[in-house]
Design a protein around this motif. Structure first.
Motif, short mmCIF file in Angstrom:
data_model
loop_
_atom_site.label_atom_id
_atom_site.label_comp_id
_atom_site.label_asym_id
_atom_site.label_seq_id
_atom_site.Cartn_x
_atom_site.Cartn_y
_atom_site.Cartn_z
N ALA A 284 0.84 -1.21 0.00
CA ALA A 284 0.00 0.00 0.00
C ALA A 284 0.87 1.26 0.00
O ALA A 284 0.58 2.24 -0.71
N ILE A 285 1.97 1.22 0.77
CA ILE A 285 2.86 2.38 0.84
C ILE A 285 3.55 2.60 -0.51
O ILE A 285 3.65 3.71 -1.02
N ASP A 288 1.01 4.09 -3.02
CA ASP A 288 0.72 5.51 -2.74
C ASP A 288 1.90 6.40 -3.09
O ASP A 288 1.72 7.48 -3.63
N GLY A 289 3.10 5.92 -2.78
CA GLY A 289 4.30 6.70 -3.08
C GLY A 289 4.43 6.93 -4.59
O GLY A 289 4.69 8.05 -5.04
N ALA A 290 4.22 5.87 -5.35
CA ALA A 290 4.33 5.99 -6.81
C ALA A 290 3.24 6.93 -7.35
O ALA A 290 3.51 7.79 -8.19
N MET A 292 1.75 9.40 -5.86
CA MET A 292 2.06 10.79 -5.54
C MET A 292 3.13 11.35 -6.47
O MET A 292 3.10 12.52 -6.85
N THR B 324 9.42 9.86 -2.49
CA THR B 324 8.20 9.20 -2.02
C THR B 324 7.98 9.50 -0.53
O THR B 324 6.85 9.71 -0.11
N LEU B 327 6.59 13.05 -0.36
CA LEU B 327 5.22 13.19 -0.87
C LEU B 327 4.21 12.50 0.06
O LEU B 327 3.10 12.99 0.24
N LEU B 328 4.61 11.38 0.66
CA LEU B 328 3.70 10.74 1.61
C LEU B 328 3.55 11.59 2.88
O LEU B 328 2.49 11.61 3.51
N MET B 348 1.72 5.65 7.35
CA MET B 348 2.37 5.31 6.08
C MET B 348 3.61 6.18 5.89
O MET B 348 4.68 5.70 5.54
#
Lengths: 363, 416
Positions: A284-285, A288-290, A292, B324, B327-328, B348
């Motif tokens: 999931a992380i 989401d990172g990709a 963003m 990443t 951005l997270l 996260m």
């Protein structure tokens, strides 16, 4: 102001594509892969969403402005349904988007209305090349100008729907710079090769192309005298590929998550174990990172800013992420993941391609 | 509408912070790393007037409205805070932690306290010539990630209407600064009923110079050595009844609101830790790229992947991890800004950023060769500083657990 929520129109659009993905694409995905054939009515349903016309200005027959961000939101949903079918539905983008970005007024007027009709236009693009050293900025296919005619020579690969294309947009190296040329399918010296046999994307017909002294009138060069900005086209291609990688990875993640909750071993769902649950959390992380990173790049591109660095870093991450997540999804399913009755192995095969793909909107 | 735009006002603020980072923090980075229990006085003196002014605006709002007023529109203060933390940590993560303000203790007062308490306890961070610090004590020798099993007790003496605290708290950031070197406070979490589990846990403001409170010498750490870390012991420490944080509701023994308050402070502190991690990562990445570029080794972002060298791949990998993570962090912050819950996003960001900075700084030391391992440059220090972000405010593992429960829809019982 910092904001990561979709606007109302984007929500409606992604909801509609989400329905298409779940109700139409997923249902035919396995058979399409096995048979190497996408049911035309599913591709048509995708085309009927009218994604491309919403990005084409009224003056050229469409009804909107091209938003890179909205486009990648749509691509993520389509790829969540099925990557091969998504690539089929999006194949006209391979011509329309470079045309929007780099075309002359006359070229836009001549070609863009084609993309606003009820049936998918028979056009496709050829950028990738066979061989180990493919570099979109330094192609091996050549274009040489003499007497107001270009002569194209070389080999192309991974050209989607080439067998039915009436017009090709072919990329070639002209004096060290990459340029693109409109070439009719019946041009002398242009040969569509055998259908390619790939590890994944098996539902999508892709072909090699041979160019043997193909003559192209000078007016057919995209962008006229100015030519094209290959860096810009690549950046737009990369955010699309990145979004597709995210959509595909999300498919694997959600499937594995749901499976882990209902698969009982040792008397309880396997998702109760940290070894499984933590894999899902990491997936999931990663996703989401990709996503963003894709959004940050599209936000820059929508403002007309350069995003070469952002898209390069993003693609580097997203290409690996897709394989990692698809592989973890398969692992969570264990033996079932390896069986073709389940969709996960298909996603792993499709995911493995991203690192090879660079320079077209989807493939 | 998806946007990554930072308001102009915050950008200007960051320009100032960048100056502080480069001119007030960096030049002393090595000194405070090698003189562990010295205080970074240059940074503290520089920051006190700035923090005071910021805190005053907040205290004035409480005074004016009788409650923490909700401004119309997005909460940009949290965005400014996160961006500034990133920038200060880019300067020096250890010194950043010495920033004179309410800190985690202040955050607890803000999250759980009544308006009267907020004004009473927080005003000190908004006025005066001498810098002030707040600290928070939750971790115990036998209660780390499992902080609901804490054993520090608070017993009410009905005769004097005082709470009597007994127990030991460890890893208290700025504990000596708050209780020994200034006249400030530490928020201490303790149970009023050990049999009641989470429901018995409440928070108490313990002021400096309270008899029965002892502060240990500073702990010796791997990194963030400029940061003050102590152990606090409570032996029949008496504090006034009204130093119990919270409304009448929280005071009821049969509610877990007090503990939830502790957990709620993490929703903002986890993105803050993530931001700090990202700041260190940026410092290490920048230094590595500059040093390699001087030797003619730079990433060509236009090269296809198969033509990249191993070092270019490493640098791209580091850059992707950094990006990443950042951005997270912004995603977790954006949720707070727009008034949405961020428990999942905060964990996260924290889980990813803590590990990302650990890997980035370790790789930096590797790529820099002898220069990376030498104490002549800051690379090895950043590697030591980085690791704490993988641990405090919930280890990576605890944060993964929170992420996993959220995405699976599981309770604590279903996913242990």
């Amino acid at each position: 102001m910092l904001n990561f929520e979709l606007d109302q129109e984007q929500k409606m659009l992604t909801d509609a594509i989400g329905r298409l993905a779940n109700e139409r694409m997923r249902k035919v995905s396995r058979d399409a892969d096995e048979e190497g054939h996408i049911p035309p009515e599913v591709a048509q349903a995708g085309w009927d969403l009218g994604l491309l016309p919403t990005g084409i200005p009224e003056a050229y027959g469409g009804f909107g402005e091209y938003s890179v961000t909205t486009n990648v939101l749509a691509i993520e949903e389509l790829a969540f349904g099925d990557l091969a079918i998504a690539a089929h539905i999006l194949s006209p983008n391979n011509v329309a988007i470079p045309l929007l970005l780099c075309g002359t007024e006359a070229q836009k007027e001549a070609h863009l209305p084609l993309f606003c009709e009820g049936t998918m236009p028979h056009v496709t693009a050829a950028m990738q090349e066979p061989g180990l050293q493919y570099d979109a900025r330094n192609l091996k296919t050549t274009a040489v100008l003499a007497d107001n005619q270009y002569t194209l020579n070389g080999k192309k690969s991974l050209v989607p729907l080439a067998d039915t294309a009436e017009t090709f947009l072919i990329y070639a190296n002209e004096d060290g710079r990459t340029q693109a040329f409109f070439v009719p399918a019946d041009a002398a010296g242009l040969t569509v090769g055998e259908r390619e046999k790939l590890m994944g994307l098996k539902a999508l017909p892709t072909f090699t192309l041979t160019l043997d002294n193909v003559q192209v009138p000078v007016v057919n060069r995209l962008g006229g005298d100015a030519g094209i900005d290959i860096g810009l086209i690549l950046n737009h291609s990369r955010v699309a590929l990145g979004a597709a990688a995210v959509g595909l990875a999300r498919a694997g993640f959600e499937y594995a998550r749901d499976y882990a909750k209902q698969r009982i071993q040792f008397g309880e769902p396997i998702a109760h174990r940290q070894s499984i649950a933590f894999m899902l959390a990491e997936m999931a992380i990663d996703i989401d990172g990709a996503r963003m990173m894709v959004w940050e790049a599209t936000w820059l591109l929508d403002q007309g800013k350069d995003a070469t660095k952002e898209t390069a870093v993003m693609k580097h991450f997203a290409d690996d992420m897709a394989v990692r997540v698809a592989d973890q999804a398969l692992q969570i399913l264990g033996g079932y993941g390896y069986i073709r009755e389940y969709p996960v192995e298909l996603w792993l095969r499709n995911a493995r391609g991203f690192v090879q793909w660079d320079g077209l909107v989807i493939v | 509408m998806i946007s990554f735009e930072i308001p102009e006002k915050i950008k200007n603020q960051l320009t100032m912070t960048e100056m502080v980072a480069k001119q007030v923090m960096r030049p002393y980075s090595r000194h405070y790393d090698e003189h562990e229990h010295d205080r970074p006085k240059e940074f503290i003196e520089m920051m006190w007037p700035i923090m005071k002014q910021q805190n005053k605006a907040q205290v004035d709002r409480w005074k004016a409205n009788g409650s923490a007023s909700k401004k119309e529109g997005p909460n940009t203060a949290i965005l400014g805070l996160i961006l500034n933390i990133e920038m200060l940590s880019y300067g020096d993560a250890g010194q950043y932690l010495c920033i004179p303000t309410g800190g985690l203790g202040g955050a607890a007062v803000e999250a759980v306290g009544t308006t009267e308490q907020k004004i009473r306890f927080m005003s000190r961070f908004a006025e005066g010539d001498k810098p002030a610090w707040g600290a928070m004590a939750i971790t115990e020798p036998d209660a780390g990630s499992d902080n609901s099993s804490m054993r520090t007790t608070a017993v009410l003496d009905a005769e004097t209407n005082e709470w009597i605290l007994n127990g030991e708290k460890i890893f208290i950031t700025s504990g000596a600064l708050a209780l020994q070197e200034s006249n400030d406070f530490c928020v201490v979490w303790a149970t009023v009923d050990p049999a009641a589990g989470r429901k018995g846990i409440k928070s108490f403001v313990v002021e400096a110079n309270t008899p029965g409170v002892s502060v240990s010498p500073g702990l010796d750490k791997l990194g963030i050595r400029a940061s003050d870390t102590v152990v606090l012991s409570f032996q029949d420490a008496r504090i006034p009844y009204d130093n119990l944080l919270g409304s009448a509701e929280v005071k009821e023994a049969d509610t877990s609101k007090g503990f939830q308050g502790a957990m709620k402070t993490f929703d903002a502190s986890r993105p803050a830790v993530a931001a700090s991690a990202v700041g260190i990562a940026r410092a290490a990445l920048e230094f590595t790229k500059e040093t390699l570029a001087a030797e003619g080794i730079a990433v060509d972002y236009t090269k296809p992947r198969h033509q990249l060298t191993a070092v270019e791949r490493d640098l791209l990998e580091m850059e992707a991890l950094w990006k990443t993570a950042w951005l997270l962090t912004l995603k977790a912050t954006e949720a707070i800004m727009h008034g949405r819950g961020n428990r999942l996003e905060a964990s996260m960001a924290k889980a990813h950023a803590g590990t990302a900075v650990t890997r980035i700084t370790q790789k930096a030391v590797e790529l820099l060769g002898p220069l990376g391992y030498s104490r002549e440059t800051l690379a090895e220090k950043w590697m030591r500083d980085a690791k704490i972000n993988d641990i405090y405010e919930g280890t990576r593992q605890i944060n993964l657990l929170i992420v996993a429960r959220a995405i699976l829809g599981y309770s604590r019982r279903e996913l242990k």
